[in-house]
Design a protein around this motif. Structure first.
Motif, mmCIF file in Angstrom:
data_model
loop_
_atom_site.group_PDB
_atom_site.id
_atom_site.type_symbol
_atom_site.label_atom_id
_atom_site.label_comp_id
_atom_site.label_asym_id
_atom_site.label_seq_id
_atom_site.Cartn_x
_atom_site.Cartn_y
_atom_site.Cartn_z
ATOM 1 N N PHE A 51 68.357 -44.027 -47.621
ATOM 2 C CA PHE A 51 68.849 -42.597 -47.888
ATOM 3 C C PHE A 51 68.799 -41.841 -46.571
ATOM 4 C CE2 PHE A 51 68.325 -38.293 -49.082
ATOM 5 C CZ PHE A 51 69.590 -37.904 -49.463
ATOM 6 N N ARG A 99 67.935 -39.481 -59.145
ATOM 7 C CA ARG A 99 68.689 -40.204 -60.092
ATOM 8 C C ARG A 99 69.342 -41.534 -59.224
ATOM 9 N NH1 ARG A 99 70.183 -35.133 -62.395
ATOM 10 N NH2 ARG A 99 69.071 -34.869 -64.238
ATOM 11 N N ASP A 100 69.860 -41.099 -58.081
ATOM 12 C CA ASP A 100 70.516 -42.173 -57.378
ATOM 13 C C ASP A 100 69.727 -43.345 -56.887
ATOM 14 O OD1 ASP A 100 72.942 -40.672 -57.673
ATOM 15 O OD2 ASP A 100 72.852 -39.920 -55.668
ATOM 16 N N THR A 160 63.140 -38.170 -63.114
ATOM 17 C CA THR A 160 63.953 -37.802 -62.231
ATOM 18 C C THR A 160 63.707 -36.156 -61.965
ATOM 19 O OG1 THR A 160 66.070 -37.924 -63.320
ATOM 20 C CG2 THR A 160 65.339 -39.670 -61.940
ATOM 21 N N GLN A 173 69.241 -47.477 -58.171
ATOM 22 C CA GLN A 173 69.266 -48.394 -57.446
ATOM 23 C C GLN A 173 68.144 -49.411 -57.596
ATOM 24 O OE1 GLN A 173 69.649 -46.899 -53.510
ATOM 25 N NE2 GLN A 173 71.519 -45.806 -53.777
ATOM 26 N N ARG A 233 69.177 -35.021 -58.097
ATOM 27 C CA ARG A 233 70.443 -35.968 -58.050
ATOM 28 C C ARG A 233 70.097 -36.994 -57.351
ATOM 29 N NH1 ARG A 233 73.370 -37.085 -54.172
ATOM 30 N NH2 ARG A 233 73.020 -35.135 -53.048
ATOM 31 N N ILE A 234 69.341 -36.763 -56.065
ATOM 32 C CA ILE A 234 68.834 -37.722 -55.245
ATOM 33 C C ILE A 234 67.873 -38.833 -55.931
ATOM 34 C CG2 ILE A 234 67.780 -38.423 -53.178
ATOM 35 C CD1 ILE A 234 68.654 -35.934 -51.991
#
Length: 181
Positions: free
Chosen positions: A149, A166-167, A5, A171, A163-164
């Motif tokens: 997203f 990782r999110d 990430t 998922q 950060r995105i």
């Protein structure tokens, strides 16, 4: 997956460096895309991969650099006229999402590859078909989560790219949790 990430965030950071917003202009990416102008796609991809994950520390590092290089090279090859110093946002995001999906695929195969090989009983064609199926599914899962997203109003920037990543990765990995049990 943390390095993957971070690497995807680094790819976004480097490629968006030329078009950074004024709020982000003070933050310099680890490689100036202007230095890549005129280079062959493969060399551009290798330089970006080395910039976001320098050194030969582990097999994971090598795998991440390979994922970055493959993602960037494939996007540039598919969009031959694209100017590396001023890539459109959709191509930058494509490099970003492909980096994530290729990294995730490589990690999944490291975890389940031996089981997959045993299950095909030496049938190389069947093994290849299953690998392609998993690769396609991972790529589409990342695209779907990223689209979700974006449709929810999410905006990617140099500041929040990691950060995105990782999110979205969390998922996607939830989907594959059963593969690893």
């Amino acid at each position: 997956m943390n390095k993957s990430t971070s690497a995807a965030g680094g790819v976004f950071d480097i490629l968006s460096g030329g078009g950074a917003t004024s709020a982000e202009a003070g933050e310099q990416p680890p490689l100036d895309v202007r230095a890549l102008a005129g280079l062959p796609h493969a060399e551009i991809a290798e330089r970006i991969a080395e910039a976001v994950n320098p050194g030969d520390v582990s097999l994971d590092d090598a795998g991440i650099r390979e994922a970055v290089a493959e993602a960037v090279s494939s996007v540039l090859s598919e969009n031959d006229g694209a100017d590396i110093t001023n890539l459109p946002a959709d191509l930058i995001e494509d490099c970003y999402v492909r980096t994530l999906s290729i990294s995730a695929f490589n990690i999944l195969i490291a975890d389940i590859g031996a089981s997959l090989q045993r299950a095909v009983h030496g049938n190389a064609g069947l093994a290849n078909d299953r690998l392609k199926e998993i690769s396609d599914f991972v790529r589409e899962a990342y695209k779907a989560q990223y689209s979700k997203f974006r449709q929810g109003g999410g905006q990617i920037s140099r500041r929040n790219a990691t950060r995105i990543a990782r999110d979205v990765t969390a998922q996607v990995m939830d989907i594959f949790e059963s593969y690893l049990e």
